[in-house]
Design a protein around this motif. Structure first.
Motif, PDB file in Angstrom:
ATOM      1  N   UNK A  66      81.462 -14.612   7.145  1.00  0.00           N
ATOM      2  CA  UNK A  66      82.755 -14.420   6.864  1.00  0.00           C
ATOM      3  C   UNK A  66      83.490 -15.071   5.974  1.00  0.00           C
ATOM      4  N   UNK A  67      82.966 -16.383   6.004  1.00  0.00           N
ATOM      5  CA  UNK A  67      83.641 -17.553   4.853  1.00  0.00           C
ATOM      6  C   UNK A  67      83.165 -17.056   3.468  1.00  0.00           C
ATOM      7  N   UNK A  68      82.274 -16.566   3.369  1.00  0.00           N
ATOM      8  CA  UNK A  68      81.645 -15.876   1.829  1.00  0.00           C
ATOM      9  C   UNK A  68      82.765 -15.052   1.535  1.00  0.00           C
ATOM     10  N   UNK A  86      82.211 -22.649 -13.660  1.00  0.00           N
ATOM     11  CA  UNK A  86      83.235 -22.671 -12.401  1.00  0.00           C
ATOM     12  C   UNK A  86      82.954 -21.997 -11.373  1.00  0.00           C
ATOM     13  N   UNK A  87      82.226 -20.804 -11.509  1.00  0.00           N
ATOM     14  CA  UNK A  87      81.852 -20.212 -10.419  1.00  0.00           C
ATOM     15  C   UNK A  87      80.660 -20.789  -9.794  1.00  0.00           C
ATOM     16  N   UNK A  88      79.688 -21.093 -10.594  1.00  0.00           N
ATOM     17  CA  UNK A  88      78.311 -21.837 -10.209  1.00  0.00           C
ATOM     18  C   UNK A  88      79.023 -23.282  -9.188  1.00  0.00           C
ATOM     19  N   UNK A  92      78.169 -23.789  -5.375  1.00  0.00           N
ATOM     20  CA  UNK A  92      77.566 -24.904  -4.863  1.00  0.00           C
ATOM     21  C   UNK A  92      78.657 -25.841  -3.844  1.00  0.00           C
ATOM     22  N   UNK A  93      79.655 -25.795  -3.875  1.00  0.00           N
ATOM     23  CA  UNK A  93      80.636 -26.631  -2.811  1.00  0.00           C
ATOM     24  C   UNK A  93      80.600 -25.452  -1.692  1.00  0.00           C
TER      25      UNK A  93
END
Length: 96
Positions: A66-68, A86-88, A92-93
């Motif tokens: 759900x977090x994704x 920025x997306x990567x 990663x975070x």
């Protein structure tokens, strides 16, 4: 330029490659296209609850993470601006 994704039904390029977004695989990408969501921009603007309802009503296999899904708008906004660096960084975070 992001690669385009082909729909299994028509085998035609239908929009942006949503598989670049964490939590969206090929089948969910096709389902989004079938629902009329074909660009990162459109995905970035749709309300998460409305999107979840649309996907569930369509019979899509929902991502258990759900977090994704909560970050799809943000991820798609970066992709819409071609900010794949920025997306990567965001993705990663999310994993840590």
């Amino acid at each position: 330029t992001p690669k385009k994704v082909a729909s299994k039904k028509s085998n035609k390029v239908t929009g942006d490659n949503f598989t670049k977004i964490s939590g969206i695989g090929p089948s969910l990408s096709i389902k989004l296209n079938e629902l009329g969501i074909t660009t990162f921009q459109k995905l970035s603007e749709i309300d998460e609850d409305i999107l979840r309802d649309m996907l569930e009503a369509s019979g899509a296999k929902m991502n258990n993470n759900k977090y994704a899904m909560q970050t799809w708008n943000e991820q798609a906004a970066l992709a819409a601006k071609n900010d794949f660096k920025g997306l990567k960084k965001l993705q990663k975070s999310l994993k840590s």
